[in-house]
Each structure stands twice: as structure tokens, then as C-alpha cells.
Design a protein around this motif. Structure first.
Motif, PDB file in Angstrom:
ATOM      1  N   ARG A 156       0.825  -1.220   0.000  1.00 18.48           N
ATOM      2  CA  ARG A 156       0.000   0.000   0.000  1.00 18.48           C
ATOM      3  C   ARG A 156       0.849   1.256   0.000  1.00 18.48           C
ATOM      4  O   ARG A 156       0.457   2.289  -0.561  1.00 18.48           O
ATOM      5  N   LYS A 157       2.028   1.187   0.615  1.00 18.42           N
ATOM      6  CA  LYS A 157       2.918   2.356   0.647  1.00 18.42           C
ATOM      7  C   LYS A 157       3.340   2.781  -0.750  1.00 18.42           C
ATOM      8  O   LYS A 157       3.736   3.927  -0.967  1.00 18.42           O
ATOM      9  N   LEU A 158       3.255   1.853  -1.711  1.00 19.60           N
ATOM     10  CA  LEU A 158       3.647   2.137  -3.090  1.00 19.60           C
ATOM     11  C   LEU A 158       2.469   2.618  -3.931  1.00 19.60           C
ATOM     12  O   LEU A 158       2.602   2.825  -5.138  1.00 19.60           O
ATOM     13  N   GLY A 159       1.296   2.779  -3.307  1.00 19.13           N
ATOM     14  CA  GLY A 159       0.128   3.276  -4.022  1.00 19.13           C
ATOM     15  C   GLY A 159      -0.590   2.236  -4.848  1.00 19.13           C
ATOM     16  O   GLY A 159      -1.386   2.575  -5.739  1.00 19.13           O
ATOM     17  N   VAL A 160      -0.355   0.957  -4.558  1.00 15.69           N
ATOM     18  CA  VAL A 160      -0.988  -0.135  -5.300  1.00 15.69           C
ATOM     19  C   VAL A 160      -2.332  -0.473  -4.662  1.00 15.69           C
ATOM     20  O   VAL A 160      -2.449  -0.552  -3.439  1.00 15.69           O
ATOM     21  N   LEU A 161      -3.365  -0.683  -5.490  1.00 17.00           N
ATOM     22  CA  LEU A 161      -4.671  -1.092  -4.993  1.00 17.00           C
ATOM     23  C   LEU A 161      -4.575  -2.526  -4.475  1.00 17.00           C
ATOM     24  O   LEU A 161      -4.068  -3.409  -5.176  1.00 17.00           O
ATOM     25  N   THR A 162      -5.042  -2.765  -3.256  1.00 17.21           N
ATOM     26  CA  THR A 162      -4.887  -4.076  -2.622  1.00 17.21           C
ATOM     27  C   THR A 162      -6.229  -4.773  -2.441  1.00 17.21           C
ATOM     28  O   THR A 162      -7.226  -4.151  -2.058  1.00 17.21           O
ATOM     29  N   VAL A 163      -6.234  -6.084  -2.720  1.00 19.41           N
ATOM     30  CA  VAL A 163      -7.427  -6.923  -2.604  1.00 19.41           C
ATOM     31  C   VAL A 163      -7.065  -8.139  -1.754  1.00 19.41           C
ATOM     32  O   VAL A 163      -5.992  -8.722  -1.934  1.00 19.41           O
ATOM     33  N   VAL A 164      -7.951  -8.538  -0.841  1.00 15.56           N
ATOM     34  CA  VAL A 164      -7.684  -9.660   0.061  1.00 15.56           C
ATOM     35  C   VAL A 164      -8.815 -10.683  -0.007  1.00 15.56           C
ATOM     36  O   VAL A 164      -9.999 -10.328   0.025  1.00 15.56           O
ATOM     37  N   ASP A 165      -8.420 -11.965  -0.106  1.00 12.16           N
ATOM     38  CA  ASP A 165      -9.384 -13.064  -0.060  1.00 12.16           C
ATOM     39  C   ASP A 165      -8.749 -14.227   0.694  1.00 12.16           C
ATOM     40  O   ASP A 165      -8.055 -15.055   0.126  1.00 12.16           O
ATOM     41  N   THR A 166      -8.982 -14.264   1.998  1.00 15.54           N
ATOM     42  CA  THR A 166      -8.482 -15.351   2.836  1.00 15.54           C
ATOM     43  C   THR A 166      -9.544 -15.640   3.888  1.00 15.54           C
ATOM     44  O   THR A 166     -10.703 -15.240   3.716  1.00 15.54           O
ATOM     45  N   ASP A 167      -9.197 -16.313   4.984  1.00 15.83           N
ATOM     46  CA  ASP A 167     -10.213 -16.617   5.979  1.00 15.83           C
ATOM     47  C   ASP A 167      -9.599 -16.647   7.370  1.00 15.83           C
ATOM     48  O   ASP A 167      -8.390 -16.489   7.539  1.00 15.83           O
ATOM     49  N   GLY A 168     -10.450 -16.858   8.383  1.00 16.66           N
ATOM     50  CA  GLY A 168      -9.987 -17.015   9.746  1.00 16.66           C
ATOM     51  C   GLY A 168      -9.258 -15.796  10.291  1.00 16.66           C
ATOM     52  O   GLY A 168      -9.520 -14.654   9.916  1.00 16.66           O
TER      53      GLY A 168
END
Length: 319
Positions: A156-168
Motif C-alpha cells: 500500500r505504501k507504493l500506491g498499489v490497490l490491494t485486494v484480500v481473499d483469505t479466511d480465519g
């Protein structure tokens, strides 16, 4: 460029076994072995959709070599970090007579802090030339639950759009790191919300509540589409997106296909609602194939007309 990060990739083997019954001997009707893991599946679909993608993560041993070779055969660029222990192999049994499928997933290798640091260094290098980065799948042994949160903050510090798909616990900690998008399925969303959902309004309320935990946008996948709370024209908008369910050959990996479609459309600069519609069409089309991350882009385009996006009012409890 789009980056997919898979910390626990696998060789996924799917067997078609008619009238599968535990405890009995069977012969498979057909079988398929392909590289797998959530991020790997998404990378495969992105490539099929014609988007620039590079798959990174952690691999080890002869199984890791087969994962890379399999992706290369599919023309997916890779930049994995090699570790000492062997990557995992997963097994799925699909009964074509009932449509039921049974999955057996290995835990995966143990990963050291030094190996994780090597991945983090490579990821930061790759992210300098990327606009979207997906973190997806389970964590292998040896990694702390906050690993995705740690990597996400670095990107995120590099300005990249971040997406997360995990669990728990990894998901709970990742959402606190404020990703741009989090995409749980219904069971994972219930875990985040701390309750079981009782109806459409409850599900809609949940995606709004999830954004209060950190992510800018939340998309909860369900069998016939998704509920989404996304930013549109500078404001947050709540959507229910659905398609008439198709008779499925296999539902395995449909959520990964949805996410790949959504990311592909977002990379192309489509509107938020069109990103959601395209993702739902991809998820539905993928159920017509055996093996995760498989779809026909031409059929996806035909299915789009049947995807309906309906704006929803914000539940009073969360206004």
C-alpha cells in the motif's frame, strides 16, 4: 500489471468418481491435475481474460517445480520464491451423478522468517510496476496470522490497490490493515461479522459493517452472485448482484473466477457496478467446467445480459 500473491499454492488434482461412497473402492471416470491455490486460480482466469498478470508466492520441491511448469504451459508469468520444504498437493473428488464434491487439502510446507523476508523483498520490487495486488488463500505452517496484513501494508505504501481473499484470523488481521477491497464468501463474512446471517437485509448490513473494520470496500460472494458495498462517484453504494443459477458441473473455484473477473474489469477502468456484473458472470461460467480457474471468455460475455445489479438502501442499523 496485476500481481497475485499465493503463499500456499498447490497441485490441485480433481477426480470424477460416479456414485462416490466413502469406505468403498472406486475407479475414476476422468482426472485433471493443475496448479492451484486461490491466487494461482485467479491468475489463470486473468490470463484467459487477456489481462497482464504475474503470479508470485512461495513454492518448494518437485511439486513447486510442477506448479511453475504448469503455469508456464498456460502462459502465466511467475516470480515465486523457492523454499526448502515441499509444496502441497490437494485432492478433490467430484461425483457427476450427484454434483457433490469432496475436498482434501494438505496443510502445506513450513516457511521460515528468512524465506518470508525474501518474498517480501521480491513483492515490493514487483509492486513498483503494478497497479493491483491480490493476496489470496491460506497461510502455510510457520507464518504468523498477520502475514497478509504485513505484506499488504508494504504494498500500500507504493500506491498499489490491494485486494484480500483469505479466511480465519489472517482475514481478521488483514482487514485491519485497511485493504482497498476484501472479498469473503458468506461463511467467512459471518466469521468477520460474528453472527449467522438470516436474510438479504442481514447480508447487506454485514458488508457495510465489514467496511467499518478497515477495508474501503467489501464484496461478499454468495452462490448466485454477491452483495457489495463499493465506492461509486465519490460515495459508498450498496448493491445486490445476481444471476439465474446455472446447472453446475463443478462449483470448485467459482469464487476465484468471480474475483478474477472483478479485478480484470477494475484494471480496465470499468464502473464499479460493471466490475461486479462481470465478476458474477465469470463465477457463473466457471461452474460449467471441472477444475478451478477455468472458463470461456466468450460465454462470459453472453452471460452478462442475465446479470442484474440492484442498488439497495442502507440498513437503518448502520446509517
Amino acid at each position: 500489471m496485476i500481481i497475485t500473491v499465493t503463499l500456499n499454492p498447490a497441485l490441485d488434482r480433481t477426480l470424477e468418481v460416479p456414485s462416490f461412497t466413502p469406505g468403498r473402492r472406486h475407479r475414476s471416470l476422468d482426472q485433471r491435475t493443475i496448479p492451484g491455490g486461490k491466487g494461482v486460480n485467479v491468475a489463470r482466469v486473468l490470463k484467459l481474460l487477456g489481462q497482464p498478470v504475474i503470479a508470485t508466492g512461495i513454492i518448494g520441491g518437485a511439486t513447486g517445480t510442477r506448479i511453475v511448469e504448469g503455469l508456464s504451459d498456460e502462459s502465466v508469468l511467475t516470480a515465486f520464491v523457492r523454499i526448502r520444504e515441499e509444496s502441497r498437493t490437494n485432492m478433490a473428488v467430484l461425483d457427476p451423478t450427484t454434483g457433490m464434491h469432496t475436498e482434501i487439502n494438505e496443510r502445506g510446507p513450513a516457511v521460515t522468517e528468512h524465506e518470508l523476508e525474501m518474498l517480501e523483498e521480491k513483492l515490493i520490487y514487483l509492486a513498483k510496476g503494478a497497479s493491483i495486488c491480490l493476496f489470496a488463500g491460506s497461510l502455510p505452517r510457520g507464518l504468523e496470522p498477520d502475514t497478509y496484513a504485513r505484506l499488504l501494508r508494504a504494498v500500500r505504501k507504493l500506491g498499489v490497490l490491494t485486494v484480500v481473499d483469505t479466511d480465519g484470523e489472517p482475514l481478521k488481521l488483514a482487514v485491519r490493515a485497511e485493504p482497498d477491497v476484501v472479498s469473503p464468501n458468506e461463511l467467512e463474512a459471518e466469521d468477520l461479522a460474528g453472527r449467522e446471517f438470516e436474510g438479504p437485509e442481514d447480508r447487506a448490513q454485514a458488508v457495510v459493517e465489514i467496511t467499518r473494520q478497515g477495508p474501503a470496500e467489501a464484496i461478499m460472494t454468495v452462490p448466485d452472485g454477491c452483495y457489495a458495498y463499493v465506492r461509486e462517484n465519490g460515495e459508498q453504494t450498496l448493491y445486490r448482484v445476481a444471476i439465474e443459477p446455472l446447472e453446475a458441473q463443478s462449483p470448485i473455484g467459482s469464487g476465484d473466477a468471480f474475483l478474477a473477473g472483478y479485478i480484470a474489469a477494475r484494471y480496465q477502468g470499468r464502473s464499479p457496478v460493471e466490475c461486479l456484473r462481470f465478476g458474477v458472470a465469470c463465477g457463473a461460467e466457471s461452474t460449467q467446467h471441472v477444475g478451478a480457474g477455468i472458463l470461456d471468455p466468450r460465454t462470459v460475455e453472453r452471460l452478462l445480459d442475465g446479470v442484474v445489479a440492484t442498488p439497495m438502501s442502507l440498513p437503518a442499523e448502520v446509517i
